[in-house]
Design an enzyme around this catalytic site. Structure first.
Site, mmCIF file in Angstrom:
data_model
loop_
_atom_site.group_PDB
_atom_site.id
_atom_site.type_symbol
_atom_site.label_atom_id
_atom_site.label_comp_id
_atom_site.label_asym_id
_atom_site.label_seq_id
_atom_site.Cartn_x
_atom_site.Cartn_y
_atom_site.Cartn_z
ATOM 1 N N ASP A 12 29.609 46.132 44.505
ATOM 2 C CA ASP A 12 29.778 45.108 45.540
ATOM 3 C C ASP A 12 28.470 44.520 46.036
ATOM 4 O O ASP A 12 28.361 44.086 47.190
ATOM 5 C CB ASP A 12 30.570 45.678 46.754
ATOM 6 C CG ASP A 12 31.941 46.160 46.339
ATOM 7 O OD1 ASP A 12 32.528 45.564 45.425
ATOM 8 O OD2 ASP A 12 32.405 47.154 46.924
ATOM 9 N N LYS A 15 27.417 40.611 42.629
ATOM 10 C CA LYS A 15 27.249 40.217 41.213
ATOM 11 C C LYS A 15 28.015 38.927 40.908
ATOM 12 O O LYS A 15 27.539 38.060 40.169
ATOM 13 C CB LYS A 15 27.741 41.349 40.289
ATOM 14 C CG LYS A 15 26.993 42.657 40.483
ATOM 15 C CD LYS A 15 27.611 43.784 39.695
ATOM 16 C CE LYS A 15 28.960 44.232 40.204
ATOM 17 N NZ LYS A 15 28.964 44.874 41.531
ATOM 18 N N GLY A 39 35.934 43.817 41.866
ATOM 19 C CA GLY A 39 36.358 42.656 42.636
ATOM 20 C C GLY A 39 35.124 41.808 42.845
ATOM 21 O O GLY A 39 34.247 42.173 43.620
ATOM 22 N N HIS A 40 35.018 40.745 42.072
ATOM 23 C CA HIS A 40 33.814 39.908 42.123
ATOM 24 C C HIS A 40 34.151 38.595 42.822
ATOM 25 O O HIS A 40 34.997 37.837 42.352
ATOM 26 C CB HIS A 40 33.282 39.652 40.704
ATOM 27 C CG HIS A 40 32.794 40.907 40.038
ATOM 28 N ND1 HIS A 40 32.224 40.924 38.792
ATOM 29 C CD2 HIS A 40 32.774 42.197 40.458
ATOM 30 C CE1 HIS A 40 31.886 42.172 38.477
ATOM 31 N NE2 HIS A 40 32.225 42.952 39.479
ATOM 32 N N GLN A 224 30.927 47.132 38.776
ATOM 33 C CA GLN A 224 30.488 48.289 39.560
ATOM 34 C C GLN A 224 28.957 48.284 39.719
ATOM 35 O O GLN A 224 28.359 47.222 39.689
ATOM 36 C CB GLN A 224 30.977 49.616 38.932
ATOM 37 C CG GLN A 224 32.477 49.841 39.057
ATOM 38 C CD GLN A 224 33.284 49.123 37.997
ATOM 39 O OE1 GLN A 224 33.024 49.252 36.817
ATOM 40 N NE2 GLN A 224 34.296 48.388 38.416
#
Ligand code: GDP
Ligand code: IMO
Ligand code: MG
Length: 424
Positions: A12, A15, A39-40, A224
């Site tokens: 988080d 990225k 979750g990007h 990640q």
């Protein structure tokens, strides 16, 4: 130019934002590890996209997107994402390539993830419950794995699924007293997956090598963070793939030497979701200040993120194992308003000062951070676009991060939007 973007902390870091920005000058964006546990976030104007499986280049209409062999593909989530983008007139037709060797996350993986976490109680890992661990365990175990390519032969898959589901039901019933799952229902779902995803499925390794030969510019997007890497992170409080840049070659079949620049993404502080040691954690007003100001709630699960000071020991470790060339530092704006800011420069463990990050979770949980305290700044900086216009103390903070990590900070985030970015 080929670049690889990886998180240097516990995920988080931002990225998605960096990949979206760099994608403007790339032809292809490749996801090579993890699955829908990622979750990007990409913010384009007033639209906010939370991408779990599609590469963060997907919101740009001309970018080719590759989901390579190392990704654990949850077909339901992926189809949902493709449809969500289609509703916003962003089509993936002819520009999404999914590896036939990528492993599928099916319902029983998510069920196993949940049942195991529940049964562990207070000893749970705090996974995202997206079936990641069970899917990769089946990959390594081989006998019960299902890959994207298996969707092209549904007769064969029907037979295999029956064997797999029989096996899983025996285990789930014995260990968790769970209701049996139906192979027929999973097969029905697989028919839909096949219909919707087969047009995108191909040999992505071959595709990438041809693209390299054609001189295309490729951006590799890690999921990640380096400290969650299965082999090199804070095991067992890690994810189940190689989430440092070391996962890139195996995760997409392309050697690391074709990458010109490894870009490490960090926050101006540290966050972590899920269980595990976190030496610089601030479970106090400072942590809450960061959580509120930085909106530190999980993109995938909505869980409040644990927040703490920047940890130069941890980040330097990510830089070392990942051969990182330069740093993108995000959320500098979140630190505005703090009287002073701390940087963890070393640990004390059993009375001994340690500067190299210990990945052993038991050892790390004994680490007392040794901080350097620097003055903070009051000004809001979300509109600043030039490094020299940042408050002097913010500039000094960046310089101190550079000195402690030994790498230049070439990109600075002062907000979630594309234009809230400073380049140096
Ligand atoms: P990722 O998993 O590394 O892509 O990061 P996430 O998207 O899970 O979390 C990063 C969050 O921070 C998202 O909500 C982004 O929109 C937001 N973000 C990214 N860069 C910045 C920044 O410089 N400042 C602020 N305030 N928010 C940012
Ligand atoms: P992005 O790509 C932050 C964490 C989970 C848990 C551990 C194992 O958005 O940075 P898993 O579901 O992978 O078995 O969970 O890893 N985790 C993440 N934390 N960002 C992520 O992805 C994460 N993906 C997994 O919270 O601690
Ligand atoms: Mg995230």
């Amino acid at each position: 130019m080929n670049c690889c973007v990886v998180g240097l902390q516990w995920g988080d870091e931002g990225k998605g934002k960096i990949v979206d920005i760099l994608a403007e000058h790339s032809d292809i964006v490749v996801r090579y590890n993890g699955g829908a546990n990622a979750g990007h976030t990409v913010v384009v104007g007033d639209s906010r996209f939370a991408l779990h499986l599609l590469p963060s280049g997907s919101v740009r209409p001309n970018i080719i997107c590759v989901i390579a062999n190392g990704v654990a593909v949850d077909p339901e989530t992926l189809i949902g994402e493709i449809e969500t983008l289609a509703q916003k007139d962003i089509t993936l037709n002819d520009r999404l390539f999914i590896s036939e060797n990528a492993h599928l996350v099916l319902d029983y993986h998510k069920m196993e993830d949940r049942l195991r976490e529940e049964s562990l109680g207070k000893n749970k890992l705090g996974t995202t419950v997206r079936g990641i661990g069970p899917c990769y365990a089946d990959k390594v175990g081989r006998s019960y794995a299902v890959r994207m390519g298996d969707l092209t032969d549904l007769d064969n898959l029907k037979v295999r699924l029956q064997t797999i589901v029989d096996y899983k039901n025996k285990i789930f019933s014995a260990l968790y007293n769970a209701e049996p799952i139906s192979a027929a229902k999973i097969l029905e779902k697989c028919k839909t997956y096949a219909e919707k995803l087969s047009p995108f499925t191909t040999d992505t390794t071959q595709f990438l090598h041809k693209s390299i030969a054609d001189g295309k510019s490729i951006l590799f997007e890690g999921a990640q963070g380096s400290l969650l890497d299965l082999d090199h992170g804070t095991f067992p409080f890690v994810t189940s793939s190689n989430s440092s840049s070391l996962g890139m070659p195996a995760g997409c079949g392309v050697p690391a030497k074709i990458v010109d620049k490894f870009i490490g993404v960090i926050k101006a502080y540290t966050t972590r979701v899920g269980a595990g040691p976190f030496p610089s954690e601030q479970d106090n007003d400072i942590g809450q200040y960061i959580r509120d100001k930085g909106n530190e709630y999980g993109t995938t699960t909505g869980r409040p993120r644990r927040c703490g000071w920047f940890d130069a020991v941890a980040v330097s470790y990510g830089i070392t194992i990942g051969a990182i060339d330069c740093i993108a530092l995000l959320h500098l704006d979140t630190l505005s308003g703090l009287k002073e800011v701390k940087i963890c420069k070393a640990y004390k463990i059993d009375g001994q000062e340690i500067a190299f990050f210990p990945t052993n979770a038991a050892k790390l949980s004994k680490a007392c951070p040794i901080y350097e305290t620097v003055p903070g700044w009051d000004e809001e900086i979300t509109e600043v676009s030039d490094f020299d216009d940042l408050p002097l103390n913010a500039q000094n903070y960046i310089c101190r991060v550079e000195e402690m990590t030994g790498k230049p900070v070439t990109i600075i985030g002062v907000g979630p939007k594309r234009n809230q970015t400073i380049f140096r």
